[in-house]
Write a protein that holds these residues in place. Sequence first.
Motif, PDB file in Angstrom:
ATOM      1  N   ALA A 158       0.833  -1.209   0.000  1.00 27.58           N
ATOM      2  CA  ALA A 158       0.000   0.000   0.000  1.00 27.58           C
ATOM      3  C   ALA A 158       0.863   1.252   0.000  1.00 27.58           C
ATOM      4  N   ASN A 159       1.916   1.253   0.805  1.00 30.61           N
ATOM      5  CA  ASN A 159       2.796   2.415   0.881  1.00 30.61           C
ATOM      6  C   ASN A 159       3.583   2.610  -0.409  1.00 30.61           C
ATOM      7  N   LEU A 160       3.961   1.510  -1.067  1.00 29.90           N
ATOM      8  CA  LEU A 160       4.624   1.621  -2.362  1.00 29.90           C
ATOM      9  C   LEU A 160       3.680   2.251  -3.386  1.00 29.90           C
ATOM     10  N   PHE A 161       2.453   1.779  -3.431  1.00 32.33           N
ATOM     11  CA  PHE A 161       1.491   2.344  -4.386  1.00 32.33           C
ATOM     12  C   PHE A 161       1.279   3.832  -4.115  1.00 32.33           C
ATOM     13  N   CYS A 162       1.203   4.185  -2.840  1.00 33.98           N
ATOM     14  CA  CYS A 162       1.039   5.592  -2.471  1.00 33.98           C
ATOM     15  C   CYS A 162       2.226   6.414  -2.969  1.00 33.98           C
ATOM     16  N   ARG A 163       3.433   5.889  -2.792  1.00 35.41           N
ATOM     17  CA  ARG A 163       4.628   6.619  -3.242  1.00 35.41           C
ATOM     18  C   ARG A 163       4.641   6.767  -4.762  1.00 35.41           C
TER      19      ARG A 163
ATOM     20  N   LEU B 177      -3.743  -7.099  -3.732  1.00 34.77           N
ATOM     21  CA  LEU B 177      -5.183  -6.796  -3.699  1.00 34.77           C
ATOM     22  C   LEU B 177      -5.553  -5.909  -2.514  1.00 34.77           C
ATOM     23  N   PRO B 178      -5.355  -6.320  -1.263  1.00 34.42           N
ATOM     24  CA  PRO B 178      -5.717  -5.422  -0.161  1.00 34.42           C
ATOM     25  C   PRO B 178      -4.801  -4.217  -0.054  1.00 34.42           C
ATOM     26  N   GLY B 179      -3.539  -4.348  -0.518  1.00 33.45           N
ATOM     27  CA  GLY B 179      -2.641  -3.198  -0.523  1.00 33.45           C
ATOM     28  C   GLY B 179      -3.131  -2.118  -1.470  1.00 33.45           C
TER      29      GLY B 179
ATOM     30  N   GLU C  51       9.698   0.071   1.954  1.00 36.08           N
ATOM     31  CA  GLU C  51       8.564   0.823   2.495  1.00 36.08           C
ATOM     32  C   GLU C  51       8.275   0.436   3.945  1.00 36.08           C
ATOM     33  N   PRO C  52       7.734   1.378   4.740  1.00 36.67           N
ATOM     34  CA  PRO C  52       7.336   1.043   6.118  1.00 36.67           C
ATOM     35  C   PRO C  52       6.265  -0.054   6.118  1.00 36.67           C
TER      36      PRO C  52
END
Length: 275
Positions: free
Chosen positions: A55-60, A83-85, A182-183
């Motif tokens: 999720a944090n990678l996608f956000c970045r 999927l959930p990320g 990523e965190p």
Amino acid sequence: MTARCDINGTYDLLRESAARHCERDALVFVPKGSADESPVVYSYADLLRRVTQAANLFCRLGVGPTDVVAYVLPNVPQAYFTLPGAEAAGIACAINPLLEPQHMVDILCEAGAKVLVTVGPGPGGELWQKMAAVVGEVPTLATVLRVDLGQFLVPGYAPGAGDAPKHAGRTVLDFDRACEGEPGDRLVSGREIRATDIASYFHTGGTTGTPKIAQHTHGNEVFMSWGLREFLGLGPGSTFLCGLPLFHVNGAIGTGLGGFCSGATVVLAGLQGYR
């Protein structure tokens, strides 16, 4: 079944399960589906960490609540991280790897996909070449994240070996290596997901033409997961074999989130939905 008003999205669902079942086995992957091979095992804590990192990678990479992360993957653990990320960062879009390239293009364009997660080159990477005819036809697509199947198929193989900085003109990153940076303990976006937010796009079978996109809300997927848990009586100690591909609602939600919200162990055996 008792409703929970504090669980608004699929990420909350996984976070609650990880808090309850931290060291239990959440996901067991048997790459070749053989009883003789050593499985790859992820605890609930591992699963939440990997989903959070994705999720944090996608956000970045610029994915926000209304942006789309598509995945074209066989049944590998990275599909359950993606999927959930993707739902925690934006909207997930599941695509059948066996579709014709033009149908993939149509779905990706209709969804406005910004990031694509798919199989990289190397052992088991035949899909990489197929996606070359797809990626360049999707103007919204900025980044391709590749999953290296060699890590599961070849003993001693170095994940992420062989750089591929561009694919059909798009930036390419190794999914696992990018996630490692990523965190894994929090969502850096600080996003507060609402039950009415769109969580995912799943396409129809396409038997009467080009597949159509169906939308799921977070509340819808949480409710389906709870319903499956209660109907089947799943709980800690239950083992759930995922027999359908993860671009299918049953594989993704039925034997995915439905198992994870109960503290059960979900087993992936072989690369279903791929060959």
